[in-house]
Design a protein around this motif. Structure first.
Motif, mmCIF file in Angstrom:
data_model
loop_
_atom_site.group_PDB
_atom_site.id
_atom_site.type_symbol
_atom_site.label_atom_id
_atom_site.label_comp_id
_atom_site.label_asym_id
_atom_site.label_seq_id
_atom_site.Cartn_x
_atom_site.Cartn_y
_atom_site.Cartn_z
ATOM 1 N N GLY A 107 0.848 -1.193 0.000
ATOM 2 C CA GLY A 107 0.000 0.000 0.000
ATOM 3 C C GLY A 107 0.876 1.233 0.000
ATOM 4 O O GLY A 107 2.053 1.152 0.357
ATOM 5 N N VAL A 108 0.319 2.367 -0.407
ATOM 6 C CA VAL A 108 1.137 3.581 -0.483
ATOM 7 C C VAL A 108 1.329 4.207 0.908
ATOM 8 O O VAL A 108 0.577 3.916 1.835
ATOM 9 N N ASN A 109 2.333 5.045 1.011
ATOM 10 C CA ASN A 109 2.632 5.707 2.280
ATOM 11 C C ASN A 109 1.453 6.541 2.765
ATOM 12 O O ASN A 109 0.800 7.205 1.981
ATOM 13 N N GLY A 110 1.223 6.470 4.053
ATOM 14 C CA GLY A 110 0.215 7.328 4.659
ATOM 15 C C GLY A 110 -1.163 6.707 4.775
ATOM 16 O O GLY A 110 -2.045 7.276 5.416
ATOM 17 N N VAL A 111 -1.370 5.547 4.169
ATOM 18 C CA VAL A 111 -2.706 4.938 4.208
ATOM 19 C C VAL A 111 -2.998 4.260 5.553
ATOM 20 O O VAL A 111 -4.149 3.953 5.857
ATOM 21 N N GLY A 112 -1.932 4.033 6.335
ATOM 22 C CA GLY A 112 -2.129 3.363 7.619
ATOM 23 C C GLY A 112 -1.571 1.942 7.613
ATOM 24 O O GLY A 112 -1.999 1.095 8.391
ATOM 25 N N LYS A 113 -0.604 1.731 6.777
ATOM 26 C CA LYS A 113 -0.004 0.393 6.637
ATOM 27 C C LYS A 113 0.680 -0.045 7.947
ATOM 28 O O LYS A 113 0.396 -1.133 8.465
ATOM 29 N N THR A 114 1.555 0.802 8.453
ATOM 30 C CA THR A 114 2.288 0.457 9.681
ATOM 31 C C THR A 114 1.330 0.235 10.849
ATOM 32 O O THR A 114 1.464 -0.726 11.606
ATOM 33 N N THR A 115 0.374 1.142 10.964
ATOM 34 C CA THR A 115 -0.607 1.029 12.046
ATOM 35 C C THR A 115 -1.388 -0.277 11.935
ATOM 36 O O THR A 115 -1.611 -0.967 12.940
ATOM 37 N N THR A 116 -1.789 -0.625 10.730
ATOM 38 C CA THR A 116 -2.550 -1.863 10.521
ATOM 39 C C THR A 116 -1.707 -3.078 10.890
ATOM 40 O O THR A 116 -2.206 -4.023 11.519
ATOM 41 N N PHE A 139 13.210 2.037 2.548
ATOM 42 C CA PHE A 139 13.436 3.323 1.890
ATOM 43 C C PHE A 139 13.192 4.503 2.819
ATOM 44 O O PHE A 139 13.731 5.575 2.629
ATOM 45 N N ARG A 140 12.356 4.281 3.813
ATOM 46 C CA ARG A 140 12.046 5.374 4.730
ATOM 47 C C ARG A 140 12.492 4.990 6.133
ATOM 48 O O ARG A 140 12.017 3.994 6.691
ATOM 49 N N ALA A 141 13.378 5.788 6.715
ATOM 50 C CA ALA A 141 13.818 5.530 8.089
ATOM 51 C C ALA A 141 12.613 5.538 9.016
ATOM 52 O O ALA A 141 12.482 4.708 9.918
ATOM 53 N N VAL A 252 -9.239 -1.779 4.825
ATOM 54 C CA VAL A 252 -9.641 -0.402 4.549
ATOM 55 C C VAL A 252 -9.595 0.374 5.867
ATOM 56 O O VAL A 252 -10.304 0.027 6.820
ATOM 57 N N THR A 253 -8.745 1.394 5.904
ATOM 58 C CA THR A 253 -8.521 2.130 7.149
ATOM 59 C C THR A 253 -9.330 3.419 7.197
ATOM 60 O O THR A 253 -9.927 3.841 6.211
ATOM 61 N N LYS A 254 -9.286 4.039 8.357
ATOM 62 C CA LYS A 254 -9.830 5.391 8.591
ATOM 63 C C LYS A 254 -11.321 5.489 8.285
ATOM 64 O O LYS A 254 -11.803 6.528 7.845
ATOM 65 N N LEU A 255 -12.031 4.409 8.532
ATOM 66 C CA LEU A 255 -13.482 4.459 8.333
ATOM 67 C C LEU A 255 -14.176 5.096 9.531
ATOM 68 O O LEU A 255 -15.394 5.201 9.569
ATOM 69 N N ASP A 256 -13.389 5.510 10.523
ATOM 70 C CA ASP A 256 -13.979 6.172 11.686
ATOM 71 C C ASP A 256 -14.321 7.626 11.392
ATOM 72 O O ASP A 256 -15.338 8.129 11.809
ATOM 73 N N GLY A 257 -13.491 8.301 10.612
ATOM 74 C CA GLY A 257 -13.722 9.731 10.460
ATOM 75 C C GLY A 257 -14.045 10.107 9.044
ATOM 76 O O GLY A 257 -13.490 11.055 8.528
ATOM 77 N N ILE A 278 -11.112 -3.774 8.760
ATOM 78 C CA ILE A 278 -11.368 -2.342 8.646
ATOM 79 C C ILE A 278 -10.741 -1.624 9.846
ATOM 80 O O ILE A 278 -10.804 -2.114 10.977
ATOM 81 N N GLY A 279 -10.139 -0.480 9.556
ATOM 82 C CA GLY A 279 -9.516 0.336 10.593
ATOM 83 C C GLY A 279 -10.482 1.412 11.038
ATOM 84 O O GLY A 279 -11.064 2.116 10.218
ATOM 85 N N LEU A 280 -10.675 1.506 12.363
ATOM 86 C CA LEU A 280 -11.658 2.443 12.892
ATOM 87 C C LEU A 280 -11.066 3.410 13.905
ATOM 88 O O LEU A 280 -11.750 3.879 14.804
ATOM 89 N N GLY A 281 -9.776 3.667 13.799
ATOM 90 C CA GLY A 281 -9.145 4.611 14.719
ATOM 91 C C GLY A 281 -7.657 4.372 14.788
ATOM 92 O O GLY A 281 -7.139 3.461 14.143
ATOM 93 N N GLU A 282 -6.987 5.209 15.565
ATOM 94 C CA GLU A 282 -5.531 5.122 15.627
ATOM 95 C C GLU A 282 -5.042 4.156 16.704
ATOM 96 O O GLU A 282 -3.861 3.824 16.738
#
Ligand code: GDP
Length: 301
Positions: A107-116, A139-141, A252-257, A278-282
């Motif tokens: 997945g692309v950066n910022g979508v919530g990959k690490t969090t998931t 690629f990203r520290a 699918v993330t960030k379905l909370d907000g 599904i991701g519903l928060g941080e």
């Protein structure tokens, strides 16, 4: 739960508003409904499919009330959602014949990959599983650092190398360690750069091929993480990643907000890949197994 009820408010209340004061489903109601579905990011193609089915139903039954409409919509949406085979039980169960079970996360950066990945690791560990993480986004520290933080928070080992090292080599090490230590599941993070299709394909293929040297049928799952609040971008990313590799599960993330919960319907229909999570928060607990009946019920109250 507060997460899904946000999605519900956005789609259902819009539908209710669109058909308010009408008793019969007519062209005006269908036009309003079409607009609601499109602005909820269901996607044009899937929206037209839904509208077409309702039109056929109206044609056949002549008089369809607007209250019947929600029932019809509910059925049509459920039909369009791809079955998630893991939705029975607690959903975080792993196939017993694949050990360690290898999940490659894309997945692309910022979508919530690490969090998931962190949330998943937490759930598997809670279920008594031995979990390994692999930091193959070299690629990203920040990506490696974030994953290290999650591994500490959850209390699971992480395999990493120095910045800029070969992602395939990290994946090889992670699978080797996981296998040697009798792990149940290993989750591999990958770089989220969306460059041209050939590069993306080559990069992911290389990682997969190296994995197979350790575990011949790995990766068992290629989980694409999409940000549910980005609407059409999520569609575009799904298109690119499915063209580059054999994605067989979605988170699918960030379905909370978001007002864009409809994206789940369109993506599931168009790519025929089950939404698994599904991701519903941080927070660490804010990941749910996707259950389609529950999801549809949450859309319609
Ligand atoms: P990555 O670059 O894809 O690895 O993205 P991260 O995992 O670092 O997440 C990017 C941002 O999105 C962070 O601030 C996360 O806390 C946030 N985030 C991730 N998943 C969710 C979610 O389901 N809901 C909300 N509200 N925020 C999320």
């Amino acid at each position: 739960d507060k997460g899904l009820s946000k999605t519900k408010e956005n789609v259902f209340t819009k539908i209710t508003r669109a058909i308010a004061g009408k008793s019969k489903v007519d062209d005006a109601v269908l036009d309003n409904l079409e607009e609601v579905l499109i602005t909820s990011d269901v996607g044009v193609e899937t929206t037209l499919k839904i509208i077409d089915r309702i039109e056929k139903r109206v044609e056949r039954d002549k008089y369809v009330t607007t209250s019947e409409l929600t029932g019809i919509l509910r059925d049509e949406i459920a039909n369009l959602l791809t079955e998630n085979k893991t939705e029975d039980g607690d959903g975080f169960t792993l196939p017993e014949d694949k050990k360690p079970y290898v999940i490659m996360v894309v997945g692309v950066n910022g979508v919530g990959k690490t969090t998931t990945i962190g949330k998943l690791a937490y759930q598997f560990k809670k279920a008594g599983k031995k979990v390994y993480l692999g930091a193959a986004d070299t690629f990203r520290a920040a990506a490696v650092e974030q994953l290290v933080i999650w591994s500490e928070r959850v209390g699971v080992p992480i395999v990493k190398q120095k910045m800029g090292s070969d992602p395939a080599s990290v994946a090889f090490d992670a699978l080797s360690s996981a296998k040697a230590n009798d792990a149940d599941v290993v989750i591999i993070d990958t770089a989220g750069r969306l460059h041209n299709k050939i590069n993306l394909m080559n990069e992911l293929t290389k990682i997969k091929n190296v994995m197979k040297k350790v575990i011949p049928d790995a990766p068992h799952e290629i989980l694409l993480v999409l940000d549910g609040s980005t609407g059409q971008n999520a569609f575009e990313q799904a298109k690119q990643f499915t063209a580059a590799t054999e994605v067989n599960a979605l988170a699918v993330t960030k379905l909370d907000g978001t007002a864009k919960g409809g994206v789940v319907i369109g993506i599931s229909d168009q790519f025929k890949i089950p939404v698994k999570y599904i991701g519903l928060g941080e927070g660490i607990e804010d990941l749910q197994v996707f259950r389609k009946r529950e999801f549809v019920n949450s859309l319609f109250g």
